[in-house]
Write a protein that holds these residues in place. Structure first.
Motif, PDB file in Angstrom:
ATOM      1  N   MET A  79     -94.948 -70.108 -25.767  1.00 38.63           N
ATOM      2  CA  MET A  79     -94.447 -70.957 -24.712  1.00 38.63           C
ATOM      3  C   MET A  79     -95.625 -71.443 -23.877  1.00 38.63           C
ATOM      4  SD  MET A  79     -92.050 -69.862 -21.525  1.00 38.63           S
ATOM      5  CE  MET A  79     -90.503 -70.631 -21.859  1.00 38.63           C
ATOM      6  N   PRO A  80     -95.734 -72.754 -23.617  1.00 36.45           N
ATOM      7  CA  PRO A  80     -96.842 -73.255 -22.822  1.00 36.45           C
ATOM      8  C   PRO A  80     -96.757 -72.765 -21.381  1.00 36.45           C
ATOM      9  CG  PRO A  80     -95.565 -75.078 -23.774  1.00 36.45           C
ATOM     10  CD  PRO A  80     -94.881 -73.793 -24.113  1.00 36.45           C
ATOM     11  N   TYR A  81     -97.916 -72.518 -20.808  1.00 35.72           N
ATOM     12  CA  TYR A  81     -97.995 -72.069 -19.424  1.00 35.72           C
ATOM     13  C   TYR A  81     -97.671 -73.226 -18.501  1.00 35.72           C
ATOM     14  CZ  TYR A  81    -100.085 -70.364 -15.110  1.00 35.72           C
ATOM     15  OH  TYR A  81    -100.310 -69.983 -13.825  1.00 35.72           O
ATOM     16  N   SER A  82     -96.862 -72.996 -17.514  1.00 37.68           N
ATOM     17  CA  SER A  82     -96.493 -74.033 -16.549  1.00 37.68           C
ATOM     18  C   SER A  82     -96.475 -73.415 -15.161  1.00 37.68           C
ATOM     19  CB  SER A  82     -95.123 -74.621 -16.884  1.00 37.68           C
ATOM     20  OG  SER A  82     -94.770 -75.600 -15.946  1.00 37.68           O
ATOM     21  N   PRO A  83     -97.583 -73.548 -14.400  1.00 36.07           N
ATOM     22  CA  PRO A  83     -97.611 -72.911 -13.091  1.00 36.07           C
ATOM     23  C   PRO A  83     -96.544 -73.481 -12.173  1.00 36.07           C
ATOM     24  CG  PRO A  83     -99.504 -74.354 -13.381  1.00 36.07           C
ATOM     25  CD  PRO A  83     -98.777 -74.306 -14.694  1.00 36.07           C
ATOM     26  N   SER A  84     -95.759 -72.619 -11.575  1.00 33.11           N
ATOM     27  CA  SER A  84     -94.653 -73.077 -10.731  1.00 33.11           C
ATOM     28  C   SER A  84     -95.123 -73.703  -9.433  1.00 33.11           C
ATOM     29  CB  SER A  84     -93.723 -71.905 -10.422  1.00 33.11           C
ATOM     30  OG  SER A  84     -94.429 -70.911  -9.724  1.00 33.11           O
ATOM     31  N   ALA A  85     -96.323 -73.351  -8.997  1.00 36.65           N
ATOM     32  CA  ALA A  85     -96.799 -73.860  -7.715  1.00 36.65           C
ATOM     33  C   ALA A  85     -97.612 -75.140  -7.856  1.00 36.65           C
ATOM     34  CB  ALA A  85     -97.630 -72.796  -7.022  1.00 36.65           C
ATOM     35  N   THR A  86     -97.738 -75.673  -9.042  1.00 32.74           N
ATOM     36  CA  THR A  86     -98.616 -76.805  -9.267  1.00 32.74           C
ATOM     37  C   THR A  86     -98.367 -77.960  -8.320  1.00 32.74           C
ATOM     38  OG1 THR A  86     -98.851 -76.250 -11.582  1.00 32.74           O
ATOM     39  CG2 THR A  86     -99.374 -78.487 -10.976  1.00 32.74           C
ATOM     40  N   ALA A  87     -97.150 -78.381  -8.172  1.00 39.08           N
ATOM     41  CA  ALA A  87     -96.871 -79.538  -7.326  1.00 39.08           C
ATOM     42  C   ALA A  87     -96.924 -79.173  -5.845  1.00 39.08           C
ATOM     43  CB  ALA A  87     -95.502 -80.110  -7.670  1.00 39.08           C
ATOM     44  N   ARG A  88     -96.745 -77.892  -5.518  1.00 40.23           N
ATOM     45  CA  ARG A  88     -96.636 -77.485  -4.121  1.00 40.23           C
ATOM     46  C   ARG A  88     -97.893 -76.840  -3.555  1.00 40.23           C
ATOM     47  NH1 ARG A  88     -92.284 -76.019  -6.821  1.00 40.23           N
ATOM     48  NH2 ARG A  88     -92.773 -73.831  -6.853  1.00 40.23           N
ATOM     49  N   GLY A  89     -98.723 -76.233  -4.379  1.00 43.66           N
ATOM     50  CA  GLY A  89     -99.854 -75.524  -3.790  1.00 43.66           C
ATOM     51  C   GLY A  89    -100.831 -74.971  -4.794  1.00 43.66           C
ATOM     52  N   TRP A  90    -101.558 -74.005  -4.342  1.00 42.07           N
ATOM     53  CA  TRP A  90    -102.628 -73.397  -5.122  1.00 42.07           C
ATOM     54  C   TRP A  90    -102.079 -72.496  -6.221  1.00 42.07           C
ATOM     55  CZ3 TRP A  90    -107.393 -75.098  -4.127  1.00 42.07           C
ATOM     56  CH2 TRP A  90    -107.628 -75.715  -2.902  1.00 42.07           C
ATOM     57  N   PHE A  91    -102.786 -72.457  -7.340  1.00 44.64           N
ATOM     58  CA  PHE A  91    -102.432 -71.535  -8.416  1.00 44.64           C
ATOM     59  C   PHE A  91    -103.694 -71.020  -9.068  1.00 44.64           C
ATOM     60  CE2 PHE A  91    -102.652 -75.628 -10.466  1.00 44.64           C
ATOM     61  CZ  PHE A  91    -103.155 -75.390 -11.740  1.00 44.64           C
ATOM     62  N   LYS A  92    -103.559 -69.940  -9.807  1.00 45.70           N
ATOM     63  CA  LYS A  92    -104.680 -69.330 -10.502  1.00 45.70           C
ATOM     64  C   LYS A  92    -104.273 -69.042 -11.933  1.00 45.70           C
ATOM     65  CE  LYS A  92    -103.358 -64.792  -8.812  1.00 45.70           C
ATOM     66  NZ  LYS A  92    -103.750 -63.606  -8.109  1.00 45.70           N
ATOM     67  N   SER A  93    -105.206 -68.609 -12.706  1.00 46.41           N
ATOM     68  CA  SER A  93    -104.953 -68.292 -14.102  1.00 46.41           C
ATOM     69  C   SER A  93    -103.914 -67.188 -14.229  1.00 46.41           C
ATOM     70  CB  SER A  93    -106.266 -67.838 -14.762  1.00 46.41           C
ATOM     71  OG  SER A  93    -106.024 -67.275 -16.032  1.00 46.41           O
ATOM     72  N   SER A  94    -103.072 -67.308 -15.207  1.00 44.82           N
ATOM     73  CA  SER A  94    -102.098 -66.252 -15.473  1.00 44.82           C
ATOM     74  C   SER A  94    -102.793 -64.972 -15.938  1.00 44.82           C
ATOM     75  CB  SER A  94    -101.093 -66.710 -16.536  1.00 44.82           C
ATOM     76  OG  SER A  94    -101.733 -66.892 -17.775  1.00 44.82           O
ATOM     77  N   PHE A  95    -104.063 -65.057 -16.287  1.00 46.11           N
ATOM     78  CA  PHE A  95    -104.838 -63.902 -16.733  1.00 46.11           C
ATOM     79  C   PHE A  95    -105.506 -63.164 -15.571  1.00 46.11           C
ATOM     80  CE2 PHE A  95    -104.751 -66.963 -20.206  1.00 46.11           C
ATOM     81  CZ  PHE A  95    -104.296 -66.180 -21.253  1.00 46.11           C
ATOM     82  N   SER A  96    -105.413 -63.710 -14.357  1.00 43.47           N
ATOM     83  CA  SER A  96    -106.052 -63.099 -13.196  1.00 43.47           C
ATOM     84  C   SER A  96    -105.481 -61.714 -12.929  1.00 43.47           C
ATOM     85  CB  SER A  96    -105.858 -63.974 -11.961  1.00 43.47           C
ATOM     86  OG  SER A  96    -106.547 -65.187 -12.115  1.00 43.47           O
ATOM     87  N   THR A  97    -106.318 -60.858 -12.371  1.00 45.73           N
ATOM     88  CA  THR A  97    -105.907 -59.488 -12.103  1.00 45.73           C
ATOM     89  C   THR A  97    -105.118 -59.400 -10.802  1.00 45.73           C
ATOM     90  OG1 THR A  97    -107.931 -59.020 -10.887  1.00 45.73           O
ATOM     91  CG2 THR A  97    -107.969 -58.601 -13.275  1.00 45.73           C
ATOM     92  N   ALA A  98    -104.559 -58.253 -10.567  1.00 48.29           N
ATOM     93  CA  ALA A  98    -103.743 -58.027  -9.368  1.00 48.29           C
ATOM     94  C   ALA A  98    -104.565 -58.068  -8.087  1.00 48.29           C
ATOM     95  CB  ALA A  98    -103.028 -56.687  -9.484  1.00 48.29           C
ATOM     96  N   SER A  99    -105.889 -57.904  -8.191  1.00 45.12           N
ATOM     97  CA  SER A  99    -106.728 -57.920  -6.985  1.00 45.12           C
ATOM     98  C   SER A  99    -106.658 -59.267  -6.274  1.00 45.12           C
ATOM     99  CB  SER A  99    -108.182 -57.600  -7.336  1.00 45.12           C
ATOM    100  OG  SER A  99    -108.771 -58.695  -8.025  1.00 45.12           O
ATOM    101  N   GLY A 100    -106.323 -60.300  -7.023  1.00 43.47           N
ATOM    102  CA  GLY A 100    -106.142 -61.619  -6.424  1.00 43.47           C
ATOM    103  C   GLY A 100    -107.399 -62.439  -6.280  1.00 43.47           C
ATOM    104  N   ASP A 101    -108.579 -61.857  -6.418  1.00 42.07           N
ATOM    105  CA  ASP A 101    -109.813 -62.627  -6.317  1.00 42.07           C
ATOM    106  C   ASP A 101    -109.992 -63.464  -7.572  1.00 42.07           C
ATOM    107  OD1 ASP A 101    -110.228 -61.426  -3.914  1.00 42.07           O
ATOM    108  OD2 ASP A 101    -111.716 -60.008  -4.649  1.00 42.07           O
ATOM    109  N   CYS A 102    -110.018 -64.789  -7.379  1.00 41.34           N
ATOM    110  CA  CYS A 102    -110.083 -65.649  -8.552  1.00 41.34           C
ATOM    111  C   CYS A 102    -110.388 -67.087  -8.165  1.00 41.34           C
ATOM    112  CB  CYS A 102    -108.766 -65.590  -9.310  1.00 41.34           C
ATOM    113  SG  CYS A 102    -107.372 -66.038  -8.283  1.00 41.34           S
ATOM    114  N   VAL A 103    -110.488 -67.908  -9.177  1.00 43.12           N
ATOM    115  CA  VAL A 103    -110.606 -69.349  -9.006  1.00 43.12           C
ATOM    116  C   VAL A 103    -109.192 -69.871  -8.756  1.00 43.12           C
ATOM    117  CG1 VAL A 103    -111.269 -71.525 -10.114  1.00 43.12           C
ATOM    118  CG2 VAL A 103    -112.538 -69.421 -10.639  1.00 43.12           C
ATOM    119  N   GLU A 104    -109.016 -70.604  -7.675  1.00 45.48           N
ATOM    120  CA  GLU A 104    -107.714 -71.206  -7.379  1.00 45.48           C
ATOM    121  C   GLU A 104    -107.851 -72.718  -7.450  1.00 45.48           C
ATOM    122  OE1 GLU A 104    -104.687 -68.961  -4.558  1.00 45.48           O
ATOM    123  OE2 GLU A 104    -106.531 -69.521  -3.520  1.00 45.48           O
ATOM    124  N   VAL A 105    -106.818 -73.352  -7.968  1.00 43.51           N
ATOM    125  CA  VAL A 105    -106.813 -74.806  -8.152  1.00 43.51           C
ATOM    126  C   VAL A 105    -105.533 -75.365  -7.549  1.00 43.51           C
ATOM    127  CG1 VAL A 105    -106.784 -76.639  -9.909  1.00 43.51           C
ATOM    128  CG2 VAL A 105    -108.197 -74.605 -10.251  1.00 43.51           C
TER     129      VAL A 105
END
Length: 123
Positions: free
Chosen positions: A1-27
């Motif tokens: 199933m293709p990845y589809s970030p739910s927050a794309t139209a509304r806000g910031w999102f990160k990779s689904s592979f990001s860890t629980a620590s939350g530190d990551c690249v946000e787009v």
């Protein structure tokens, strides 16, 4: 199933592979503009902004291993495997750890950050 970030139209999102620590690249996609930030900055650090076609070009170059200084964004390797993401236009930069950059790259390879594909899925 293709990845589809739910927050794309509304806000910031990160990779689904990001860890629980939350530190990551946000787009965030905002119309024809793409913004990039570092979650470690908790919203108070620099935000890199570029046109969506330049972002998609950056991702293509990143996947091919040819991200050079002449593009809208440059990736400068860090000694311990991390990366600095630098905007060519104003020199603003974001520094990512090895783990953060690896999770972002996994998302890039999975097609999670391609502006044109995500916008098409949201339509």
């Amino acid at each position: 199933m293709p990845y589809s970030p739910s927050a794309t139209a509304r806000g910031w999102f990160k990779s689904s592979f990001s860890t629980a620590s939350g530190d990551c690249v946000e787009v965030r996609f905002d119309g024809d503009v793409v913004q990039v930030r570092d979650t470690k900055d908790q919203g108070s650090g620099p935000v890199l902004t570029l046109a969506a076609p330049a972002w998609d070009d950056f991702l293509r170059r990143l996947l091919s291993g040819s991200v050079e200084e002449d593009g809208a964004l440059a990736v400068l390797p860090e000694p311990r495997g991390g990366a600095i993401l630098r905007a060519r236009e104003d020199g603003a930069a974001l520094r990512y750890t090895r783990g953060e950059w690896e999770m972002f790259m996994r998302g890039v390879r999975a097609g999670e950050f391609t502006h044109s594909a995500v916008v098409a899925r949201a339509s």
